[in-house]
Design a protein around this motif. Structure first.
Motif, PDB file in Angstrom:
ATOM      1  N   SER A   2      -9.962 -15.422   1.677  1.00 31.27           N
ATOM      2  CA  SER A   2     -10.444 -14.958   0.570  1.00 31.27           C
ATOM      3  C   SER A   2      -9.038 -14.683   0.286  1.00 31.27           C
ATOM      4  CB  SER A   2     -10.957 -13.252   0.756  1.00 31.27           C
ATOM      5  OG  SER A   2     -10.121 -12.306   1.687  1.00 31.27           O
ATOM      6  N   ALA A   3      -8.652 -14.275  -1.228  1.00 30.47           N
ATOM      7  CA  ALA A   3      -7.262 -14.432  -1.976  1.00 30.47           C
ATOM      8  C   ALA A   3      -6.555 -12.936  -1.383  1.00 30.47           C
ATOM      9  CB  ALA A   3      -7.489 -14.856  -3.356  1.00 30.47           C
ATOM     10  N   PRO A   4      -5.578 -13.680  -1.267  1.00 33.73           N
ATOM     11  CA  PRO A   4      -4.482 -12.504  -0.421  1.00 33.73           C
ATOM     12  C   PRO A   4      -4.067 -11.543  -1.793  1.00 33.73           C
ATOM     13  CG  PRO A   4      -2.923 -14.234  -1.240  1.00 33.73           C
ATOM     14  CD  PRO A   4      -4.353 -14.978  -1.234  1.00 33.73           C
ATOM     15  N   LEU A   5      -4.496 -10.049  -0.943  1.00 32.93           N
ATOM     16  CA  LEU A   5      -3.827  -8.768  -1.731  1.00 32.93           C
ATOM     17  C   LEU A   5      -2.691  -9.283  -3.209  1.00 32.93           C
ATOM     18  CD1 LEU A   5      -5.492  -6.355  -2.500  1.00 32.93           C
ATOM     19  CD2 LEU A   5      -4.586  -5.827  -0.903  1.00 32.93           C
ATOM     20  N   GLN A   6      -2.717  -8.955  -4.240  1.00 34.05           N
ATOM     21  CA  GLN A   6      -1.306  -8.753  -4.293  1.00 34.05           C
ATOM     22  C   GLN A   6      -1.005  -7.914  -4.872  1.00 34.05           C
ATOM     23  OE1 GLN A   6       0.424 -12.116  -5.639  1.00 34.05           O
ATOM     24  NE2 GLN A   6      -1.154 -13.515  -4.700  1.00 34.05           N
ATOM     25  N   ILE A   7       0.232  -7.657  -4.649  1.00 37.60           N
ATOM     26  CA  ILE A   7       0.951  -6.049  -4.446  1.00 37.60           C
ATOM     27  C   ILE A   7       2.109  -6.324  -5.502  1.00 37.60           C
ATOM     28  CG2 ILE A   7       1.535  -3.652  -3.856  1.00 37.60           C
ATOM     29  CD1 ILE A   7      -0.619  -4.587  -1.378  1.00 37.60           C
ATOM     30  N   GLY A   8       1.831  -5.481  -6.378  1.00 44.19           N
ATOM     31  CA  GLY A   8       3.798  -5.224  -7.300  1.00 44.19           C
ATOM     32  C   GLY A   8       4.129  -4.351  -7.445  1.00 44.19           C
ATOM     33  N   LEU A   9       5.777  -4.062  -7.361  1.00 46.05           N
ATOM     34  CA  LEU A   9       6.228  -2.444  -7.399  1.00 46.05           C
ATOM     35  C   LEU A   9       7.309  -3.364  -8.415  1.00 46.05           C
ATOM     36  CD1 LEU A   9       6.302  -3.497  -3.592  1.00 46.05           C
ATOM     37  CD2 LEU A   9       6.301  -0.589  -4.838  1.00 46.05           C
ATOM     38  N   LEU A  10       7.265  -2.050  -9.548  1.00 50.72           N
ATOM     39  CA  LEU A  10       8.786  -2.447 -10.346  1.00 50.72           C
ATOM     40  C   LEU A  10       9.908  -1.927  -9.657  1.00 50.72           C
ATOM     41  CD1 LEU A  10       7.980  -3.791 -13.106  1.00 50.72           C
ATOM     42  CD2 LEU A  10       5.786  -2.520 -12.177  1.00 50.72           C
ATOM     43  N   VAL A  11      11.121  -3.129 -10.329  1.00 51.76           N
ATOM     44  CA  VAL A  11      12.307  -2.630  -9.609  1.00 51.76           C
ATOM     45  C   VAL A  11      12.812  -2.506 -11.512  1.00 51.76           C
ATOM     46  CG1 VAL A  11      14.302  -3.538  -8.785  1.00 51.76           C
ATOM     47  CG2 VAL A  11      12.300  -4.029  -7.818  1.00 51.76           C
ATOM     48  N   PHE A  12      14.173  -2.053 -10.958  1.00 53.16           N
ATOM     49  CA  PHE A  12      14.708  -0.777 -12.745  1.00 53.16           C
ATOM     50  C   PHE A  12      15.516  -0.657 -12.554  1.00 53.16           C
ATOM     51  CE2 PHE A  12      11.338   1.641 -12.267  1.00 53.16           C
ATOM     52  CZ  PHE A  12      12.101   3.030 -12.234  1.00 53.16           C
ATOM     53  N   PRO A  13      16.790  -0.909 -13.148  1.00 51.73           N
ATOM     54  CA  PRO A  13      18.168   0.172 -13.435  1.00 51.73           C
ATOM     55  C   PRO A  13      17.905   1.263 -12.866  1.00 51.73           C
ATOM     56  CG  PRO A  13      18.314  -1.605 -15.052  1.00 51.73           C
ATOM     57  CD  PRO A  13      16.507  -1.563 -14.482  1.00 51.73           C
ATOM     58  N   ARG A  14      18.733   2.437 -12.005  1.00 48.62           N
ATOM     59  CA  ARG A  14      19.210   3.344 -11.449  1.00 48.62           C
ATOM     60  C   ARG A  14      17.391   3.859 -11.529  1.00 48.62           C
ATOM     61  NH1 ARG A  14      21.064   7.088 -15.515  1.00 48.62           N
ATOM     62  NH2 ARG A  14      19.494   6.463 -17.082  1.00 48.62           N
ATOM     63  N   VAL A  15      17.010   3.427 -10.266  1.00 44.13           N
ATOM     64  CA  VAL A  15      15.579   3.243  -9.594  1.00 44.13           C
ATOM     65  C   VAL A  15      15.375   4.374  -8.575  1.00 44.13           C
ATOM     66  CG1 VAL A  15      15.160   1.116  -8.084  1.00 44.13           C
ATOM     67  CG2 VAL A  15      13.570   2.972  -9.282  1.00 44.13           C
ATOM     68  N   THR A  16      15.222   4.757  -7.982  1.00 47.23           N
ATOM     69  CA  THR A  16      15.085   5.597  -6.790  1.00 47.23           C
ATOM     70  C   THR A  16      14.647   4.895  -5.599  1.00 47.23           C
ATOM     71  OG1 THR A  16      14.858   7.584  -7.544  1.00 47.23           O
ATOM     72  CG2 THR A  16      14.662   7.549  -5.562  1.00 47.23           C
ATOM     73  N   GLN A  17      15.196   4.238  -4.853  1.00 43.54           N
ATOM     74  CA  GLN A  17      15.128   3.034  -4.141  1.00 43.54           C
ATOM     75  C   GLN A  17      14.303   4.021  -2.977  1.00 43.54           C
ATOM     76  OE1 GLN A  17      15.434   3.074  -0.565  1.00 43.54           O
ATOM     77  NE2 GLN A  17      17.000   4.736  -0.149  1.00 43.54           N
ATOM     78  N   LEU A  18      14.027   4.930  -2.256  1.00 43.46           N
ATOM     79  CA  LEU A  18      13.195   4.907  -1.682  1.00 43.46           C
ATOM     80  C   LEU A  18      11.422   5.823  -2.217  1.00 43.46           C
ATOM     81  CD1 LEU A  18      12.789   6.047   1.268  1.00 43.46           C
ATOM     82  CD2 LEU A  18      13.173   8.388   1.052  1.00 43.46           C
ATOM     83  N   ASP A  19      11.784   5.954  -3.643  1.00 46.64           N
ATOM     84  CA  ASP A  19      10.436   5.415  -4.421  1.00 46.64           C
ATOM     85  C   ASP A  19       9.954   4.253  -4.187  1.00 46.64           C
ATOM     86  OD1 ASP A  19      11.335   7.952  -5.476  1.00 46.64           O
ATOM     87  OD2 ASP A  19      10.650   7.600  -7.198  1.00 46.64           O
ATOM     88  N   LEU A  20      10.904   3.479  -3.838  1.00 47.33           N
ATOM     89  CA  LEU A  20       9.781   1.900  -3.871  1.00 47.33           C
ATOM     90  C   LEU A  20      10.380   1.553  -2.594  1.00 47.33           C
ATOM     91  CD1 LEU A  20      10.561  -1.437  -6.367  1.00 47.33           C
ATOM     92  CD2 LEU A  20      11.203  -1.437  -3.470  1.00 47.33           C
ATOM     93  N   THR A  21      11.128   1.920  -1.416  1.00 45.30           N
ATOM     94  CA  THR A  21      11.084   1.484  -0.312  1.00 45.30           C
ATOM     95  C   THR A  21      10.519   2.256   0.299  1.00 45.30           C
ATOM     96  OG1 THR A  21      12.882   2.636  -0.023  1.00 45.30           O
ATOM     97  CG2 THR A  21      13.092   0.239  -0.688  1.00 45.30           C
ATOM     98  N   GLY A  22       9.418   3.057   0.705  1.00 42.80           N
ATOM     99  CA  GLY A  22       8.811   3.747   0.974  1.00 42.80           C
ATOM    100  C   GLY A  22       7.743   3.605   1.031  1.00 42.80           C
TER     101      GLY A  22
END
Length: 228
Positions: A2-22
């Motif tokens: 099976s193809a790998p599961l593709q997961i994408g998280l948006l990055v943008f200026p002044r993102v709260t890093q824990l919203d993303l890195t968690g």
């Protein structure tokens, strides 16, 4: 195979890093998953803290995602009126299995027209704005409504990601990741919600955040007017 599961998280200026890195830490442990950090260009992006984040792909080069996730933060107030961001989300959402967010990232999904008629969670300071986009504000740590999965404020991103893994793969996989991360929260104070924080602490935070809240209100009213 099976193809790998593709997961994408948006990055943008002044993102709260824990919203993303968690969520990123959780998703990075998912067997067979390919995880992307996405922005307009491959260049360092300043978060809302000292941490600088580097995207791994651009809007133009991003593959079709199975999961698209929008974190929140002060920068989200800019993204709700960034047409390039909103168009990327709409395009990806057409083929994605799950459309998700953490914290005020749900307002960006709303501004893209992707939450109309869906229950959604967000940071407690932003709950009043979800209705502008036809979403149904839901006061919960993780909200699952069909293929929309949204997390509450900041630290809820880990809960959100584990919940989503249990849906995407299975519960034992999510439980194994939780154990690997030793995610066993025991906060030192019962002040992580406006419902439980001491009144003076809540009042102090509201006073400090009033200018930012006013900017958020203006930005969301503008975005909602554009959608109308």
């Amino acid at each position: 195979m099976s193809a790998p599961l593709q997961i994408g998280l948006l990055v943008f200026p002044r993102v709260t890093q824990l919203d993303l890195t968690g969520p990123l830490q959780v998703f990075s442990i998912v067997p067979g998953a390919s995880v992307h950090l996405i922005w307009k260009r491959i260049e360092p992006v300043a978060s809302d803290s000292v941490l600088t984040l580097t995207p791994t792909t651009t809007f133009a080069d991003c593959p079709q995602l199975d999961v698209i996730c929008v974190p929140g933060g002060a920068g989200a107030d800019d993204m709700i009126n960034d047409e390039e961001m909103l168009q990327f989300l709409r395009s990806q959402a057409a083929g994605a299995k799950y459309i998700t967010s953490v914290c005020t990232g749900s307002l960006v999904l709303g501004a893209a027209g992707l939450l109309k008629g869906y229950c959604a969670a967000t940071h407690w300071t932003a709950m009043e704005f979800l209705g502008l986009y036809g979403a149904i504000p839901t006061k919960t740590r993780v909200c699952v409504d069909r293929n929309r999965v949204t997390g509450g404020g900041v630290t809820a991103g880990i809960d959100f990601a584990l919940t989503l893994v249990s849906i995407l793969i299975d519960r034992p996989t999510a439980q194994s990741i939780q154990l690997r991360l030793e995610y066993n929260p025991a906060p030192p104070f019962d002040s992580g919600s406006p419902d439980t924080a001491p009144p003076e602490i809540l009042a102090r935070l509201k006073e400090r955040s009033a200018p930012a809240q006013a900017r958020r209100r203006t930005a969301n009213l503008r975005a909602a007017e554009r959608l109308a």
